[in-house]
Motif scaffolding. Structure first.
Motif, PDB file in Angstrom:
ATOM      1  N   PHE A  16       0.856  -1.166   0.024  1.00  0.00           N
ATOM      2  CA  PHE A  16       0.109  -0.140   0.028  1.00  0.00           C
ATOM      3  C   PHE A  16       0.810   1.337   0.022  1.00  0.00           C
ATOM      4  O   PHE A  16       0.421   2.334  -0.783  1.00  0.00           O
ATOM      5  N   GLU A  17       1.907   1.096   0.592  1.00  0.00           N
ATOM      6  CA  GLU A  17       2.978   2.275   0.735  1.00  0.00           C
ATOM      7  C   GLU A  17       3.597   2.613  -0.516  1.00  0.00           C
ATOM      8  O   GLU A  17       4.307   3.705  -0.693  1.00  0.00           O
ATOM      9  N   LYS A  18       3.497   1.757  -1.429  1.00  0.00           N
ATOM     10  CA  LYS A  18       4.405   1.774  -2.716  1.00  0.00           C
ATOM     11  C   LYS A  18       3.347   2.585  -3.601  1.00  0.00           C
ATOM     12  O   LYS A  18       3.814   3.055  -4.774  1.00  0.00           O
ATOM     13  N   GLY A  19       2.144   3.020  -3.272  1.00  0.00           N
ATOM     14  CA  GLY A  19       1.168   3.745  -4.239  1.00  0.00           C
ATOM     15  C   GLY A  19       0.441   2.694  -5.294  1.00  0.00           C
ATOM     16  O   GLY A  19       0.829   1.692  -5.252  1.00  0.00           O
ATOM     17  N   ASP A  20       0.010   3.635  -6.131  1.00  0.00           N
ATOM     18  CA  ASP A  20      -0.818   2.582  -6.987  1.00  0.00           C
ATOM     19  C   ASP A  20      -0.036   2.561  -8.509  1.00  0.00           C
ATOM     20  O   ASP A  20      -0.317   2.935  -9.542  1.00  0.00           O
ATOM     21  N   LEU A  21       0.923   1.682  -8.322  1.00  0.00           N
ATOM     22  CA  LEU A  21       1.857   1.221  -9.310  1.00  0.00           C
ATOM     23  C   LEU A  21       0.870   0.403 -10.371  1.00  0.00           C
ATOM     24  O   LEU A  21      -0.078  -0.520  -9.772  1.00  0.00           O
ATOM     25  N   VAL A  22       1.119   0.334 -11.603  1.00  0.00           N
ATOM     26  CA  VAL A  22       0.517  -0.511 -12.335  1.00  0.00           C
ATOM     27  C   VAL A  22       1.595  -1.116 -13.441  1.00  0.00           C
ATOM     28  O   VAL A  22       2.699  -0.684 -13.633  1.00  0.00           O
ATOM     29  N   ALA A  23       1.281  -2.466 -13.807  1.00  0.00           N
ATOM     30  CA  ALA A  23       2.241  -3.263 -14.839  1.00  0.00           C
ATOM     31  C   ALA A  23       0.895  -3.978 -15.627  1.00  0.00           C
ATOM     32  O   ALA A  23       0.852  -5.165 -15.170  1.00  0.00           O
ATOM     33  N   PRO A  24       0.642  -3.198 -16.733  1.00  0.00           N
ATOM     34  CA  PRO A  24      -0.451  -4.151 -17.356  1.00  0.00           C
ATOM     35  C   PRO A  24      -0.124  -5.587 -17.879  1.00  0.00           C
ATOM     36  O   PRO A  24      -0.784  -6.190 -18.212  1.00  0.00           O
ATOM     37  N   SER A  25       1.080  -5.733 -18.075  1.00  0.00           N
ATOM     38  CA  SER A  25       1.539  -7.124 -18.576  1.00  0.00           C
ATOM     39  C   SER A  25       1.507  -8.066 -17.524  1.00  0.00           C
ATOM     40  O   SER A  25       1.413  -9.144 -17.739  1.00  0.00           O
ATOM     41  N   VAL A  26       1.226  -7.587 -16.229  1.00  0.00           N
ATOM     42  CA  VAL A  26       0.987  -8.391 -14.881  1.00  0.00           C
ATOM     43  C   VAL A  26      -0.293  -8.472 -14.523  1.00  0.00           C
ATOM     44  O   VAL A  26      -1.039  -9.694 -14.333  1.00  0.00           O
ATOM     45  N   SER A  27      -1.013  -7.317 -14.677  1.00  0.00           N
ATOM     46  CA  SER A  27      -2.367  -7.198 -14.233  1.00  0.00           C
ATOM     47  C   SER A  27      -3.137  -6.170 -14.704  1.00  0.00           C
ATOM     48  O   SER A  27      -2.430  -4.968 -14.688  1.00  0.00           O
ATOM     49  N   ALA A  28      -4.306  -6.074 -14.972  1.00  0.00           N
ATOM     50  CA  ALA A  28      -5.173  -4.790 -15.332  1.00  0.00           C
ATOM     51  C   ALA A  28      -5.347  -3.934 -14.418  1.00  0.00           C
ATOM     52  O   ALA A  28      -5.571  -2.696 -14.459  1.00  0.00           O
ATOM     53  N   GLN A  29      -5.126  -4.394 -13.181  1.00  0.00           N
ATOM     54  CA  GLN A  29      -5.126  -3.585 -12.085  1.00  0.00           C
ATOM     55  C   GLN A  29      -4.009  -3.101 -11.226  1.00  0.00           C
ATOM     56  O   GLN A  29      -3.052  -3.930 -11.272  1.00  0.00           O
ATOM     57  N   GLY A  30      -3.911  -2.014 -10.599  1.00  0.00           N
ATOM     58  CA  GLY A  30      -2.894  -1.515 -10.047  1.00  0.00           C
ATOM     59  C   GLY A  30      -2.699  -1.950  -8.566  1.00  0.00           C
ATOM     60  O   GLY A  30      -3.702  -2.801  -8.026  1.00  0.00           O
ATOM     61  N   ILE A  31      -1.705  -1.646  -7.645  1.00  0.00           N
ATOM     62  CA  ILE A  31      -1.517  -2.072  -6.383  1.00  0.00           C
ATOM     63  C   ILE A  31      -2.681  -1.838  -5.674  1.00  0.00           C
ATOM     64  O   ILE A  31      -3.185  -2.619  -4.784  1.00  0.00           O
ATOM     65  N   TYR A  32      -3.090  -0.606  -5.658  1.00  0.00           N
ATOM     66  CA  TYR A  32      -4.367  -0.156  -4.950  1.00  0.00           C
ATOM     67  C   TYR A  32      -5.556  -1.017  -4.886  1.00  0.00           C
ATOM     68  O   TYR A  32      -6.301  -1.276  -3.901  1.00  0.00           O
ATOM     69  N   TRP A  33      -5.848  -1.423  -6.113  1.00  0.00           N
ATOM     70  CA  TRP A  33      -6.903  -2.332  -6.158  1.00  0.00           C
ATOM     71  C   TRP A  33      -6.557  -3.812  -5.683  1.00  0.00           C
ATOM     72  O   TRP A  33      -7.523  -4.108  -5.127  1.00  0.00           O
ATOM     73  N   HIS A  34      -5.521  -4.173  -5.724  1.00  0.00           N
ATOM     74  CA  HIS A  34      -5.049  -5.628  -5.211  1.00  0.00           C
ATOM     75  C   HIS A  34      -5.162  -5.515  -3.659  1.00  0.00           C
ATOM     76  O   HIS A  34      -5.811  -6.596  -2.955  1.00  0.00           O
ATOM     77  N   VAL A  35      -4.703  -4.197  -3.048  1.00  0.00           N
ATOM     78  CA  VAL A  35      -4.749  -4.212  -1.514  1.00  0.00           C
ATOM     79  C   VAL A  35      -6.251  -4.032  -1.046  1.00  0.00           C
ATOM     80  O   VAL A  35      -6.714  -4.806  -0.080  1.00  0.00           O
ATOM     81  N   ASP A  36      -7.031  -3.245  -2.000  1.00  0.00           N
ATOM     82  CA  ASP A  36      -8.208  -3.026  -1.524  1.00  0.00           C
ATOM     83  C   ASP A  36      -9.129  -4.184  -1.417  1.00  0.00           C
ATOM     84  O   ASP A  36      -9.943  -4.406  -0.506  1.00  0.00           O
ATOM     85  N   HIS A  37      -8.929  -4.991  -2.752  1.00  0.00           N
ATOM     86  CA  HIS A  37      -9.641  -6.403  -2.953  1.00  0.00           C
ATOM     87  C   HIS A  37      -9.412  -7.318  -1.827  1.00  0.00           C
ATOM     88  O   HIS A  37     -10.232  -7.840  -0.975  1.00  0.00           O
ATOM     89  N   SER A  38      -8.021  -7.476  -1.381  1.00  0.00           N
ATOM     90  CA  SER A  38      -7.593  -8.227  -0.274  1.00  0.00           C
ATOM     91  C   SER A  38      -8.285  -7.876   1.063  1.00  0.00           C
ATOM     92  O   SER A  38      -8.703  -8.614   1.906  1.00  0.00           O
ATOM     93  N   LEU A  39      -8.393  -6.551   1.304  1.00  0.00           N
ATOM     94  CA  LEU A  39      -8.798  -5.937   2.488  1.00  0.00           C
ATOM     95  C   LEU A  39     -10.288  -6.139   2.705  1.00  0.00           C
ATOM     96  O   LEU A  39     -10.876  -6.459   3.731  1.00  0.00           O
ATOM     97  N   ARG A  40     -11.014  -6.081   1.570  1.00  0.00           N
ATOM     98  CA  ARG A  40     -12.376  -6.267   1.580  1.00  0.00           C
ATOM     99  C   ARG A  40     -12.753  -7.716   1.893  1.00  0.00           C
ATOM    100  O   ARG A  40     -13.766  -7.871   2.591  1.00  0.00           O
ATOM    101  N   ILE A  41     -11.878  -8.693   1.316  1.00  0.00           N
ATOM    102  CA  ILE A  41     -12.097 -10.097   1.889  1.00  0.00           C
ATOM    103  C   ILE A  41     -11.906 -10.212   3.241  1.00  0.00           C
ATOM    104  O   ILE A  41     -12.601 -10.862   4.087  1.00  0.00           O
ATOM    105  N   LEU A  42     -10.772  -9.638   3.886  1.00  0.00           N
ATOM    106  CA  LEU A  42     -10.351  -9.626   5.225  1.00  0.00           C
ATOM    107  C   LEU A  42     -11.229  -9.125   5.985  1.00  0.00           C
ATOM    108  O   LEU A  42     -11.285  -9.569   7.281  1.00  0.00           O
ATOM    109  N   GLU A  43     -12.022  -8.213   5.885  1.00  0.00           N
ATOM    110  CA  GLU A  43     -13.010  -7.559   6.522  1.00  0.00           C
ATOM    111  C   GLU A  43     -14.421  -8.160   6.422  1.00  0.00           C
ATOM    112  O   GLU A  43     -14.986  -8.299   7.613  1.00  0.00           O
ATOM    113  N   GLY A  44     -14.604  -8.691   5.376  1.00  0.00           N
ATOM    114  CA  GLY A  44     -16.075  -9.213   5.264  1.00  0.00           C
ATOM    115  C   GLY A  44     -16.101 -10.632   5.725  1.00  0.00           C
ATOM    116  O   GLY A  44     -17.033 -11.212   6.162  1.00  0.00           O
TER     117      GLY A  44
END
Length: 157
Positions: A16-44
């Protein structure tokens, strides 16, 4: 000693501290998206477990469940997450994710206090008991941590 989910939580925080880096060759979504998605699961999931009723427990068997739960490996780009755990673009900023992080941290620390017959219901795997749920959360979070690691290693300026 920290449990695996707490260790992974620390890793989520560092990405999360690295900011919203993106690498389309790896994922269509950036770091913030993956952190947020993971947190939503861990919350819910802990909340779902708290609300579970033993009489509603319905486990399922499937090859994909067997493979994921026994190898710890999840294929990339194959799963379809329920809408309520998908990040909303307008909430993918540092402030919103930081608040979610605080709540998720509290939630994962409540799992140990839940009844042993608490469970989560997974869309493909059916009901997962407390032990299986913790294992699944660890596998799922690790899956997204690997993607974030690859984004950081292949980041595009």
């Amino acid at each position: 000693m920290k449990n695996p989910l707490q260790k992974q939580f620390d890793q989520l925080e560092s990405y999360f501290e690295k900011g919203d880096l993106v690498a389309p060759s790896v994922s269509a979504q950036g770091i913030y998206w993956h952190v947020d998605h993971s947190l939503r699961i861990l919350e819910g999931v802990p909340e779902m477990m708290r609300q579970s009723k033993p009489e509603d427990y319905k486990p399922k068997s499937s090859l994909i469940k067997f493979v994921i739960m026994n190898t710890g490996w999840m294929p990339r780009g194959k799963g379809k997450s329920p809408k309520h755990v998908l990040p909303e673009d307008h909430l993918l900023d540092k402030e919103h994710i930081a608040r979610r992080m605080d709540h998720a941290f509290h939630q994962i620390n409540t799992i140990k206090d839940l009844d042993d017959d608490s469970f989560m219901r997974h869309p493909l795997f059916g009901s997962l008991n407390k032990k299986e749920t913790v294992k699944f959360l660890t596998i799922h979070t690790n899956h997204h941590l690997k993607i974030m690691r690859d984004i950081v290693n292949k980041k595009v300026s």
